[in-house]
Scaffold this motif. Structure first.
Motif, PDB file in Angstrom:
ATOM      1  N   ASP A  37       0.829  -1.212   0.000  1.00  0.00           N
ATOM      2  CA  ASP A  37       0.000   0.000   0.000  1.00  0.00           C
ATOM      3  C   ASP A  37       0.860   1.257   0.000  1.00  0.00           C
ATOM      4  OD1 ASP A  37      -2.313  -1.612   0.065  1.00  0.00           O
ATOM      5  OD2 ASP A  37      -2.240  -1.690   2.260  1.00  0.00           O
ATOM      6  N   GLY A  38       1.979   1.214  -0.732  1.00  0.00           N
ATOM      7  CA  GLY A  38       2.857   2.363  -0.861  1.00  0.00           C
ATOM      8  C   GLY A  38       3.774   2.620   0.319  1.00  0.00           C
ATOM      9  N   ALA A  67      17.474   6.369   6.147  1.00  0.00           N
ATOM     10  CA  ALA A  67      17.174   6.867   4.800  1.00  0.00           C
ATOM     11  C   ALA A  67      16.626   5.765   3.902  1.00  0.00           C
ATOM     12  CB  ALA A  67      18.408   7.519   4.191  1.00  0.00           C
ATOM     13  N   ALA A  68      15.694   4.989   4.409  1.00  0.00           N
ATOM     14  CA  ALA A  68      15.141   3.877   3.642  1.00  0.00           C
ATOM     15  C   ALA A  68      13.983   4.341   2.760  1.00  0.00           C
ATOM     16  CB  ALA A  68      14.662   2.785   4.590  1.00  0.00           C
ATOM     17  N   ALA A  69      13.885   3.716   1.585  1.00  0.00           N
ATOM     18  CA  ALA A  69      12.793   3.996   0.661  1.00  0.00           C
ATOM     19  C   ALA A  69      12.503   2.724  -0.115  1.00  0.00           C
ATOM     20  CB  ALA A  69      13.167   5.121  -0.288  1.00  0.00           C
ATOM     21  N   GLY A  70      11.321   2.637  -0.674  1.00  0.00           N
ATOM     22  CA  GLY A  70      10.973   1.469  -1.463  1.00  0.00           C
ATOM     23  C   GLY A  70       9.861   1.767  -2.442  1.00  0.00           C
ATOM     24  N   SER A  71       9.768   0.909  -3.458  1.00  0.00           N
ATOM     25  CA  SER A  71       8.685   1.039  -4.427  1.00  0.00           C
ATOM     26  C   SER A  71       8.325  -0.344  -4.964  1.00  0.00           C
ATOM     27  CB  SER A  71       9.084   1.969  -5.581  1.00  0.00           C
ATOM     28  OG  SER A  71      10.117   1.384  -6.353  1.00  0.00           O
ATOM     29  N   GLU A  72       7.129  -0.416  -5.492  1.00  0.00           N
ATOM     30  CA  GLU A  72       6.643  -1.650  -6.112  1.00  0.00           C
ATOM     31  C   GLU A  72       5.868  -1.221  -7.349  1.00  0.00           C
ATOM     32  OE1 GLU A  72       5.316  -5.362  -3.710  1.00  0.00           O
ATOM     33  OE2 GLU A  72       3.496  -4.233  -4.191  1.00  0.00           O
TER      34      GLU A  72
END
Length: 127
Positions: A37-38, A67-72
């Motif tokens: 869900d983002g 500084a974590a980030a993610g995408s799907e």
């Protein structure tokens, strides 16, 4: 003093990377995460057995990622995180620029950090 890592896999589930395994999974410094869900769910784990791992925080350590980030998107899960080069607890490994290290890579199609990996690989990279 820090390193930023980007890992992606061809699945909408979790993706993980592990540094400097000692024996199979034992002693490995893992970072594992997924996007649902983002929102990114990312954890710092340690290989506490030959075929298992637990969050550093459950073992008495701390989460070393920042500084974590993610995408799907389009069937690809991608995570990016920053962590110190110098281990800040006994469940992390020191990393040095220019060093060649063994890494474990894995992913699954589920958004569940305890689900078994669908694919895995072991390789060496130069930091």
């Amino acid at each position: 003093s820090n390193i930023t890592i980007n890992v992606q896999a061809p699945a909408e589930g979790w993706v993980g990377v592990g540094f400097k395994p000692e024996k199979i999974m034992r002693g490995t410094d893992f970072i594992i995460g997924y996007v649902k869900d983002g929102k990114l769910k990312l954890e710092d784990h340690y290989g506490d057995g030959m075929f298992g791992h637990k969050p550093d925080t459950e073992l008495g350590g701390k989460d070393s990622c920042t500084a974590a980030a993610g995408s799907e998107q389009n069937g690809i899960t991608e995570i990016t995180f920053t962590r110190p080069l110098k281990a800040d607890d006994k469940y992390d490994k020191d990393l040095k620029a220019g060093e060649e290290v063994t890494v474990l890579l894995a992913y699954d199609t589920k958004d569940n950090l305890s689900s078994f990996h669908r694919k895995k690989a072991k390789t060496k990279i130069k930091l």
